[in-house]
Design a protein around this motif. Structure first.
Motif, mmCIF file in Angstrom:
data_model
loop_
_atom_site.group_PDB
_atom_site.id
_atom_site.type_symbol
_atom_site.label_atom_id
_atom_site.label_comp_id
_atom_site.label_asym_id
_atom_site.label_seq_id
_atom_site.Cartn_x
_atom_site.Cartn_y
_atom_site.Cartn_z
ATOM 1 N N VAL A 166 0.831 -1.208 0.000
ATOM 2 C CA VAL A 166 0.000 0.000 0.000
ATOM 3 C C VAL A 166 0.862 1.254 0.000
ATOM 4 C CG1 VAL A 166 -1.633 1.343 1.390
ATOM 5 C CG2 VAL A 166 -1.992 -1.116 1.068
ATOM 6 N N ARG A 167 1.924 1.242 0.810
ATOM 7 C CA ARG A 167 2.790 2.407 0.883
ATOM 8 C C ARG A 167 3.471 2.679 -0.452
ATOM 9 N NH1 ARG A 167 7.401 1.521 4.843
ATOM 10 N NH2 ARG A 167 5.634 1.091 6.227
ATOM 11 N N CYS A 168 3.868 1.601 -1.157
ATOM 12 C CA CYS A 168 4.494 1.771 -2.470
ATOM 13 C C CYS A 168 3.549 2.477 -3.432
ATOM 14 C CB CYS A 168 4.905 0.410 -3.028
ATOM 15 S SG CYS A 168 5.586 0.458 -4.696
ATOM 16 N N LEU A 169 2.286 2.052 -3.448
ATOM 17 C CA LEU A 169 1.302 2.674 -4.330
ATOM 18 C C LEU A 169 1.045 4.128 -3.937
ATOM 19 C CD1 LEU A 169 -1.308 -0.222 -4.689
ATOM 20 C CD2 LEU A 169 0.487 0.445 -6.301
ATOM 21 N N ALA A 170 0.907 4.365 -2.628
ATOM 22 C CA ALA A 170 0.639 5.728 -2.163
ATOM 23 C C ALA A 170 1.800 6.660 -2.506
ATOM 24 C CB ALA A 170 0.369 5.722 -0.662
ATOM 25 N N ASP A 171 3.020 6.169 -2.350
ATOM 26 C CA ASP A 171 4.200 6.997 -2.653
ATOM 27 C C ASP A 171 4.295 7.339 -4.135
ATOM 28 O OD1 ASP A 171 4.893 6.905 -0.001
ATOM 29 O OD2 ASP A 171 6.478 5.404 -0.226
ATOM 30 N N GLN A 172 3.694 6.492 -4.986
ATOM 31 C CA GLN A 172 3.710 6.750 -6.427
ATOM 32 C C GLN A 172 2.535 7.621 -6.870
ATOM 33 O OE1 GLN A 172 6.429 5.828 -8.234
ATOM 34 N NE2 GLN A 172 7.106 5.213 -6.190
ATOM 35 N N GLY A 173 1.758 8.100 -5.922
ATOM 36 C CA GLY A 173 0.644 8.984 -6.242
ATOM 37 C C GLY A 173 -0.577 8.271 -6.781
ATOM 38 N N VAL A 174 -0.686 6.960 -6.527
ATOM 39 C CA VAL A 174 -1.857 6.205 -6.983
ATOM 40 C C VAL A 174 -3.096 6.688 -6.224
ATOM 41 C CG1 VAL A 174 -2.938 3.923 -6.932
ATOM 42 C CG2 VAL A 174 -0.568 4.177 -7.699
ATOM 43 N N GLY A 175 -4.183 6.904 -6.967
ATOM 44 C CA GLY A 175 -5.425 7.345 -6.340
ATOM 45 C C GLY A 175 -6.445 6.240 -6.201
ATOM 46 N N THR A 176 -6.626 5.458 -7.288
ATOM 47 C CA THR A 176 -7.623 4.382 -7.270
ATOM 48 C C THR A 176 -6.960 3.037 -7.522
ATOM 49 O OG1 THR A 176 -8.061 4.688 -9.632
ATOM 50 C CG2 THR A 176 -9.455 5.915 -8.079
ATOM 51 N N VAL A 177 -7.499 1.996 -6.908
ATOM 52 C CA VAL A 177 -6.924 0.657 -7.019
ATOM 53 C C VAL A 177 -8.040 -0.374 -6.996
ATOM 54 C CG1 VAL A 177 -6.578 0.501 -4.528
ATOM 55 C CG2 VAL A 177 -5.215 -0.938 -6.043
ATOM 56 N N VAL A 178 -7.828 -1.479 -7.713
ATOM 57 C CA VAL A 178 -8.719 -2.636 -7.657
ATOM 58 C C VAL A 178 -7.897 -3.799 -7.136
ATOM 59 C CG1 VAL A 178 -10.110 -4.289 -8.967
ATOM 60 C CG2 VAL A 178 -10.265 -1.837 -9.479
ATOM 61 N N TYR A 179 -8.424 -4.508 -6.138
ATOM 62 C CA TYR A 179 -7.705 -5.590 -5.486
ATOM 63 C C TYR A 179 -8.185 -6.940 -5.992
ATOM 64 C CZ TYR A 179 -6.078 -8.665 -1.704
ATOM 65 O OH TYR A 179 -5.497 -9.678 -0.991
ATOM 66 N N PHE A 180 -7.235 -7.818 -6.354
ATOM 67 C CA PHE A 180 -7.532 -9.184 -6.768
ATOM 68 C C PHE A 180 -6.943 -10.139 -5.719
ATOM 69 C CE2 PHE A 180 -8.455 -7.041 -10.594
ATOM 70 C CZ PHE A 180 -9.149 -7.893 -11.443
ATOM 71 N N GLY A 181 -7.803 -10.982 -5.145
ATOM 72 C CA GLY A 181 -7.340 -11.884 -4.099
ATOM 73 C C GLY A 181 -7.749 -13.324 -4.339
ATOM 74 N N GLY A 182 -6.939 -14.240 -3.790
ATOM 75 C CA GLY A 182 -7.272 -15.658 -3.849
ATOM 76 C C GLY A 182 -8.111 -16.061 -2.651
ATOM 77 N N ASP A 183 -8.775 -17.185 -2.763
ATOM 78 C CA ASP A 183 -9.604 -17.704 -1.676
ATOM 79 C C ASP A 183 -8.752 -17.907 -0.424
ATOM 80 O OD1 ASP A 183 -11.845 -17.777 -3.322
ATOM 81 O OD2 ASP A 183 -11.402 -19.812 -4.014
ATOM 82 N N GLU A 184 -9.326 -17.590 0.743
ATOM 83 C CA GLU A 184 -8.588 -17.675 1.996
ATOM 84 C C GLU A 184 -9.118 -18.799 2.880
ATOM 85 O OE1 GLU A 184 -6.948 -13.149 2.568
ATOM 86 O OE2 GLU A 184 -8.836 -13.656 3.567
ATOM 87 N N THR A 185 -8.314 -19.167 3.878
ATOM 88 C CA THR A 185 -8.679 -20.226 4.810
ATOM 89 C C THR A 185 -9.934 -19.850 5.589
ATOM 90 O OG1 THR A 185 -6.337 -20.756 5.085
ATOM 91 C CG2 THR A 185 -7.859 -21.632 6.742
ATOM 92 N N PRO A 186 -10.888 -20.768 5.725
ATOM 93 C CA PRO A 186 -12.072 -20.476 6.533
ATOM 94 C C PRO A 186 -11.679 -20.121 7.969
ATOM 95 C CG PRO A 186 -12.373 -22.500 5.276
ATOM 96 C CD PRO A 186 -10.942 -22.116 5.124
ATOM 97 N N ASP A 187 -12.411 -19.195 8.577
ATOM 98 C CA ASP A 187 -12.209 -18.794 9.977
ATOM 99 C C ASP A 187 -10.910 -18.037 10.212
ATOM 100 O OD1 ASP A 187 -14.605 -20.120 10.645
ATOM 101 O OD2 ASP A 187 -13.532 -22.018 10.927
ATOM 102 N N ILE A 188 -10.263 -17.546 9.167
ATOM 103 C CA ILE A 188 -9.039 -16.784 9.357
ATOM 104 C C ILE A 188 -9.368 -15.468 10.063
ATOM 105 C CG2 ILE A 188 -9.135 -15.595 7.109
ATOM 106 C CD1 ILE A 188 -6.051 -15.933 7.011
ATOM 107 N N LEU A 189 -8.540 -15.082 11.027
ATOM 108 C CA LEU A 189 -8.761 -13.836 11.742
ATOM 109 C C LEU A 189 -8.421 -12.651 10.836
ATOM 110 C CD1 LEU A 189 -7.253 -14.719 15.248
ATOM 111 C CD2 LEU A 189 -9.665 -14.679 14.568
ATOM 112 N N PRO A 190 -9.093 -11.508 11.025
ATOM 113 C CA PRO A 190 -8.885 -10.352 10.142
ATOM 114 C C PRO A 190 -7.429 -9.930 10.006
ATOM 115 C CG PRO A 190 -10.821 -10.002 11.505
ATOM 116 C CD PRO A 190 -10.180 -11.273 12.000
ATOM 117 N N ARG A 191 -6.641 -10.014 11.085
ATOM 118 C CA ARG A 191 -5.258 -9.533 11.010
ATOM 119 C C ARG A 191 -4.356 -10.436 10.168
ATOM 120 N NH1 ARG A 191 -5.958 -11.264 16.282
ATOM 121 N NH2 ARG A 191 -4.606 -12.937 17.072
#
Length: 329
Positions: A166-191
């Motif tokens: 995130v910091r890399c994108l912010a430092d480059q002046g990025v304003g908008t972003v779309v996130y692509f993610g893979g399926d995660e483990t069930p019951d994974i904690l937010p952190r």
């Protein structure tokens, strides 16, 4: 009978330093004088005999992984790199080891002295694996350990990895972003959830996350998800962020097929530090989570359990680093 604590007290160093020195850990950085003092202390308190018995008793370890982890190098470079670290560490120590796919555990007949559970398994899967390997010496490596009171945990700083992205994108002046993610483990904690951490940190950094796209892991699915997103005809964001390198590599392929230039038209960034990303066109900017070192550490932790007989468990969390390449302006 003398213990590692006795040797540490006599030598005036930490117990972990004694353990690593006595097993000739090549990664331990100590002076020749300190090493000599440790071995002299071990001889003085009579520890060497116990250590030899421990080494003689140790036979082999099992490394349990998902059935698909070693299907192909591109989608599983993370686990291939981790495996290299594990195998090097085992050969360093003269340890017998074998890799067992999860589905083959029912055929696991040979008794093992310790086991590594490698991958993001569900709680139920971890329960099943721990029961099958029949050893109290367990090390887990993955994003979330459901049983930190029962097994060592070797991982990387998930929050820190996403923060670097995130910091890399912010430092480059990025304003908008779309996130692509893979399926995660069930019951994974937010952190420990990359998608949830990204959503939180993007807002705090002033980035506007226009959309989050989720699907199966792998380069083919990354390509498919990107093509489907492009087919909607929406305006390109300033950047695409991916939860891992295989998905990002697939995204780069889809963007090239549609004639969209990276990074001129849109930036792409991900997490893993897999070797294939370096050879993409353009080379992929990624957060390196040090997979080879993670793999080696699983073996060191397991041997430490077996050699010291400790009854407590520990978490080792590697600090990631940004590899800025050509896919970000």
């Amino acid at each position: 009978m003398a213990t590692l604590e006795d040797v540490a007290s006599a030598a005036g160093v930490a117990v972990t330093t004694v353990s690593r020195a006595l097993r000739n850990d090549a990664t331990l950085k100590i002076t020749p004088e300190t090493r000599k003092r440790i071995f002299s202390a071990a001889e003085q308190v009579g520890y060497e005999q116990k250590r030899q018995k421990t080494l003689q008793a140790r036979k082999n370890i099992v490394i349990v992984h998902k059935d698909t982890h070693f299907d192909n190098q591109m989608d599983n470079a993370y686990y291939f790199s981790m495996r290299t670290g594990q195998e090097n560490a085992c050969m360093e120590r003269g340890i017998s080891y074998r890799y067992v796919p999860q589905s083959m555990l029912r055929h696991q007949a040979e008794v093992c002295d310790g086991a590594v559970i490698m991958g993001n398994f569900s709680r139920e899967e971890v329960d099943s694996i721990a029961k099958a390997v029949k050893t109290p010496h367990l090390v887990f490596t993955g994003l979330m350990n459901f049983y930190p009171e029962r097994m060592d945990w070797i991982t990387y700083d998930v929050y820190g990895a996403v923060e670097l992205m995130v910091r890399c994108l912010a430092d480059q002046g990025v304003g908008t972003v779309v996130y692509f993610g893979g399926d995660e483990t069930p019951d994974i904690l937010p952190r420990y959830s990359k998608r949830q951490v990204f959503s939180s940190l993007a807002g705090e950094s002033g980035l506007v996350c226009r959309e989050s796209v989720y699907g199966a892991h792998g380069t083919e699915n990354g390509c498919r998800m990107m093509l489907e997103w492009l087919d909607k005809g929406e305006k390109l964001p300033d950047a695409f962020a991916a939860s891992n390198d295989p998905i990002a590599i697939g995204m780069l392929k889809a963007l090239a097929q549609r004639g969209i230039r990276v990074p001129e038209d849109v930036s792409v960034i991900s997490i893993n530090g897999d070797s294939p990303g370096e050879f993409m066109n353009p080379p992929l900017t990624t957060v390196d989570v040090l997979t080879k070192q993670l793999g080696a550490e699983t073996i060191y932790a397991l041997l430490d359990q077996m050699e010291t007989g400790r009854t407590y468990y520990k978490k080792v969390e590697f600090a990631p680093r940004l590899l800025k390449r050509g896919s970000v302006k």
